[in-house]
Design an enzyme around this catalytic site. Sequence first.
Site, PDB file in Angstrom:
ATOM      1  CG  HIS A  34      -7.124 -10.538 -11.863  1.00  0.00           C
ATOM      2  ND1 HIS A  34      -7.631 -11.826 -11.929  1.00  0.00           N
ATOM      3  CD2 HIS A  34      -6.276 -10.522 -10.798  1.00  0.00           C
ATOM      4  CE1 HIS A  34      -7.100 -12.552 -10.956  1.00  0.00           C
ATOM      5  NE2 HIS A  34      -6.281 -11.796 -10.249  1.00  0.00           N
ATOM      6  CG  ASP A  36      -5.340  -9.600  -7.378  1.00  0.00           C
ATOM      7  OD1 ASP A  36      -5.643 -10.797  -7.537  1.00  0.00           O
ATOM      8  OD2 ASP A  36      -4.555  -8.993  -8.125  1.00  0.00           O
ATOM      9  CG  HIS A  67      -7.455 -14.007  -7.299  1.00  0.00           C
ATOM     10  ND1 HIS A  67      -6.105 -13.799  -7.548  1.00  0.00           N
ATOM     11  CD2 HIS A  67      -7.521 -15.147  -6.553  1.00  0.00           C
ATOM     12  CE1 HIS A  67      -5.398 -14.763  -6.977  1.00  0.00           C
ATOM     13  NE2 HIS A  67      -6.235 -15.591  -6.363  1.00  0.00           N
ATOM     14  CG  MET A 139      -2.405 -18.311  -7.368  1.00  0.00           C
ATOM     15  SD  MET A 139      -2.804 -16.688  -8.062  1.00  0.00           S
ATOM     16  CE  MET A 139      -1.371 -15.725  -7.536  1.00  0.00           C
TER      17      MET A 139
HETATM   18  C1  DX5 Z   1      -0.917 -11.723  -6.552  1.00  0.00           C
HETATM   19  C2  DX5 Z   1      -2.129 -11.295  -7.331  1.00  0.00           C
HETATM   20  C3  DX5 Z   1      -1.842 -10.951  -8.743  1.00  0.00           C
HETATM   21  C4  DX5 Z   1      -0.852  -9.855  -8.928  1.00  0.00           C
HETATM   22  C5  DX5 Z   1      -0.178  -9.989 -10.254  1.00  0.00           C
HETATM   23  O1  DX5 Z   1      -1.307 -12.246  -5.344  1.00  0.00           O
HETATM   24  O2  DX5 Z   1      -3.102 -12.325  -7.351  1.00  0.00           O
HETATM   25  O3  DX5 Z   1      -3.036 -10.700  -9.462  1.00  0.00           O
HETATM   26  O4  DX5 Z   1      -1.435  -8.591  -8.866  1.00  0.00           O
HETATM   27  O5  DX5 Z   1       0.762  -8.964 -10.366  1.00  0.00           O
HETATM   28  P1  DX5 Z   1       2.029  -9.101 -11.285  1.00  0.00           P
HETATM   29  O6  DX5 Z   1       1.536  -9.235 -12.706  1.00  0.00           O
HETATM   30  O7  DX5 Z   1       2.732  -7.823 -11.047  1.00  0.00           O
HETATM   31  O8  DX5 Z   1       2.799 -10.293 -10.846  1.00  0.00           O
HETATM   32 ZN    ZN Z   2      -4.884 -12.249  -8.757  1.00  0.00          ZN
END
Ligand code: DX5
Ligand code: ZN
Length: 219
Positions: A34, A36, A67, A139
């Site tokens: 994934h 970001d 994402h 989300m």
């Molecule tokens: C937040 C991101 C997530 C984040 C998740 O905006 O989209 O992918 O990295 O991280 P954790 O698992 O630490 O909440």
């Molecule tokens: Zn994400």
Amino acid sequence: MQTIRIAPSILSADFAAMGRDVERLTAAGADLIHCDVMDGSFVPYITFGSYMIEALRPHTRLPLDVHLMTVTPWLKAAEFARIGADIITVHAEACGDRIEEILRYIRSLGVKCGVSVSPGTPVEKVLPFAEEFDMLLVMSVVPGKGGQKLIESTLQKAETARTFFERHGLVRDIEMDGGITVENAPRVIAAGVNVIVAGSTVFGAADMRAAIAQLRGQK
Ligand code: DX5
Ligand code: ZN
């Protein structure tokens, strides 16, 4: 019942050793990577863009799950598809009333198309376009940073979507992202989620392989 897949988020990786960390995730049994992408406008921080995805591509054979937390995701989608993204997810909040057209465009690029709803956006906003996407990303925290606490009320959105997809005979992935731990993962899965994103839980674990297996529900 769909197979549960784990998509560790490289937001929690070592940004100075990203290729190595993607290889560690691959060896530890991750199903997707994934990625970001943050533009500093849709969310306050900037992470990385297509150059990073392109650089990571040779480090894993796993699908790259991109994402896009960006204000104009359609402008860059073709570039991400070209350099090796397998799934491109855009935010409903960034698409306004052009969601349907944008989702169709992303699919036309030959990648899987995802659509995401932030905690404040009702899932009903995207369900009418379910024919046009492959994955719904719910989300479970306000997008922008890792290490936050899962917002419990977002689980209901996954339940609503799973019921909707089943009723309409649609096979769709439901991904949840933010604050998922080994402790709350069973409830996330019970809500109908089959793709679990986890940053802190995977990178914060002493044994990454064990954390990934536990998130999946294995001992
Ligand atoms: C937040 C991101 C997530 C984040 C998740 O905006 O989209 O992918 O990295 O991280 P954790 O698992 O630490 O909440
Ligand atoms: Zn994400």
